[in-house]
Design a protein around this motif. Structure first.
Motif, short mmCIF file in Angstrom:
data_model
loop_
_atom_site.label_atom_id
_atom_site.label_comp_id
_atom_site.label_asym_id
_atom_site.label_seq_id
_atom_site.Cartn_x
_atom_site.Cartn_y
_atom_site.Cartn_z
N ASN A 4 0.81 -1.21 0.00
CA ASN A 4 0.00 0.00 0.00
C ASN A 4 0.85 1.27 0.00
OD1 ASN A 4 0.93 -0.36 2.55
ND2 ASN A 4 -1.00 -0.06 3.59
N LEU A 5 2.13 1.17 -0.32
CA LEU A 5 3.00 2.33 -0.40
C LEU A 5 2.88 2.96 -1.78
CD1 LEU A 5 5.10 3.84 1.32
CD2 LEU A 5 6.84 2.45 0.23
N LYS A 6 2.71 4.30 -1.81
CA LYS A 6 2.58 5.03 -3.07
C LYS A 6 3.56 6.19 -3.07
CE LYS A 6 -2.31 4.07 -3.74
NZ LYS A 6 -3.64 4.66 -3.92
N CYS A 7 3.87 6.66 -4.26
CA CYS A 7 4.75 7.82 -4.40
C CYS A 7 4.05 9.05 -3.83
CB CYS A 7 5.10 8.03 -5.87
SG CYS A 7 6.09 9.52 -6.16
N PRO A 8 4.70 9.81 -2.94
CA PRO A 8 4.05 11.00 -2.37
C PRO A 8 3.92 12.15 -3.36
CG PRO A 8 6.27 10.76 -1.50
CD PRO A 8 6.00 9.55 -2.33
N VAL A 9 4.65 12.11 -4.48
CA VAL A 9 4.59 13.20 -5.46
C VAL A 9 3.50 12.95 -6.50
CG1 VAL A 9 5.89 14.41 -7.26
CG2 VAL A 9 7.00 13.78 -5.12
N CYS A 10 3.55 11.77 -7.16
CA CYS A 10 2.62 11.52 -8.26
C CYS A 10 1.56 10.46 -7.94
CB CYS A 10 3.38 11.10 -9.51
SG CYS A 10 4.19 9.50 -9.41
N GLY A 11 1.70 9.73 -6.83
CA GLY A 11 0.70 8.74 -6.44
C GLY A 11 0.85 7.40 -7.14
N TYR A 16 9.48 0.97 -5.86
CA TYR A 16 10.35 -0.14 -5.50
C TYR A 16 11.47 0.37 -4.58
CZ TYR A 16 13.27 1.82 -9.22
OH TYR A 16 14.01 2.66 -10.00
N PRO A 17 11.99 -0.53 -3.71
CA PRO A 17 13.07 -0.12 -2.80
C PRO A 17 14.41 -0.05 -3.53
CG PRO A 17 12.52 -2.41 -2.45
CD PRO A 17 11.52 -1.88 -3.45
N ASP A 18 15.22 0.91 -3.13
CA ASP A 18 16.57 1.06 -3.66
C ASP A 18 17.48 1.38 -2.48
OD1 ASP A 18 18.72 1.28 -5.38
OD2 ASP A 18 18.31 3.39 -5.84
N GLY A 19 17.95 0.35 -1.80
CA GLY A 19 18.73 0.54 -0.58
C GLY A 19 17.80 0.97 0.54
N ALA A 20 18.11 2.08 1.19
CA ALA A 20 17.28 2.58 2.28
C ALA A 20 16.13 3.45 1.78
CB ALA A 20 18.12 3.38 3.26
N LEU A 21 16.18 3.87 0.52
CA LEU A 21 15.16 4.74 -0.06
C LEU A 21 14.22 3.96 -0.96
CD1 LEU A 21 17.41 7.76 -1.06
CD2 LEU A 21 16.03 7.52 0.99
N TRP A 22 13.09 4.59 -1.30
CA TRP A 22 12.14 4.03 -2.26
C TRP A 22 12.17 4.92 -3.49
CZ3 TRP A 22 8.69 -0.15 -1.94
CH2 TRP A 22 8.80 -0.90 -0.76
N MET A 23 11.99 4.32 -4.66
CA MET A 23 12.03 5.01 -5.95
C MET A 23 10.68 4.92 -6.65
SD MET A 23 15.09 6.23 -6.87
CE MET A 23 14.84 6.32 -8.63
N CYS A 24 10.35 5.96 -7.40
CA CYS A 24 9.16 5.96 -8.24
C CYS A 24 9.62 5.90 -9.69
CB CYS A 24 8.33 7.22 -8.01
SG CYS A 24 6.92 7.34 -9.12
N PRO A 25 9.17 4.90 -10.46
CA PRO A 25 9.62 4.80 -11.85
C PRO A 25 9.00 5.85 -12.77
CG PRO A 25 8.03 3.08 -11.37
CD PRO A 25 8.32 3.78 -10.08
N GLU A 26 7.90 6.45 -12.38
CA GLU A 26 7.23 7.43 -13.24
C GLU A 26 7.83 8.83 -13.13
OE1 GLU A 26 3.01 7.35 -12.94
OE2 GLU A 26 2.90 5.22 -13.42
N CYS A 27 8.10 9.29 -11.90
CA CYS A 27 8.60 10.66 -11.73
C CYS A 27 10.03 10.71 -11.20
CB CYS A 27 7.67 11.46 -10.83
SG CYS A 27 7.65 10.93 -9.11
N ALA A 28 10.63 9.55 -10.92
CA ALA A 28 12.01 9.42 -10.43
C ALA A 28 12.21 10.06 -9.06
CB ALA A 28 13.00 9.98 -11.44
N HIS A 29 11.16 10.16 -8.27
CA HIS A 29 11.26 10.72 -6.92
C HIS A 29 11.82 9.66 -5.98
CE1 HIS A 29 10.30 13.13 -3.44
NE2 HIS A 29 9.59 12.15 -2.94
N GLU A 30 12.75 10.05 -5.09
CA GLU A 30 13.31 9.17 -4.07
C GLU A 30 12.89 9.68 -2.71
OE1 GLU A 30 17.53 9.32 -4.50
OE2 GLU A 30 17.54 7.95 -6.19
N TRP A 31 12.51 8.79 -1.80
CA TRP A 31 12.11 9.20 -0.46
C TRP A 31 12.28 8.05 0.52
CZ3 TRP A 31 8.80 7.12 -3.83
CH2 TRP A 31 7.84 6.23 -3.36
#
Length: 116
Positions: A4-11, A16-31
């Motif tokens: 149920n995790l979604k990108c906070p920028v584009c939804g 997907y996880p990338d080390g300690a951060l999560w990545m969004c494939p659509e907007c390339a936001h890391e958080w």
């Protein structure tokens, strides 16, 4: 993976996880989801008007633009002063509950008012 995790920028739901951060494939936001949860908790505690002033229960506000009332032919005119507001957490973005003279009880979005 957290389903149920979604990108906070584009939804986007395809994060997907990338080390300690999560990545969004659509907007390339890391958080970091832990940081985002802490920010959301703090952000929901403060409701701000169109000018960035913090609003509180019992404040008076002024409507900054004409607002059409859904399902009615009535309009809340810009410059209308609304006294004694109540802050609420409406799910549809309406975070102010109030009574407008001549119209009655309704909910407003804080982005369309300024503190009086």
């Amino acid at each position: 993976m957290d389903s149920n995790l979604k990108c906070p920028v584009c939804g986007c739901e395809h994060v997907y996880p990338d080390g300690a951060l999560w990545m969004c494939p659509e907007c390339a936001h890391e958080w970091n989801p832990a940081d985002t949860a802490a920010e959301n908790g703090e952000a929901s505690a403060e409701i701000r008007d169109a000018n960035g002033n913090v609003l509180a229960d019992g404040d008076s506000v002024t409507v900054i633009k004409d607002l059409k009332i859904k399902g009615s032919s009535m309009v809340v005119k810009g410059g209308t002063k609304v006294k004694n507001i109540r802050l609420s957490d409406g799910g549809d973005g309406h975070d102010i509950a109030c009574k407008i003279p001549g119209i009655g009880a309704m909910n407003l979005k804080s982005e369309f008012v300024r503190k009086a």
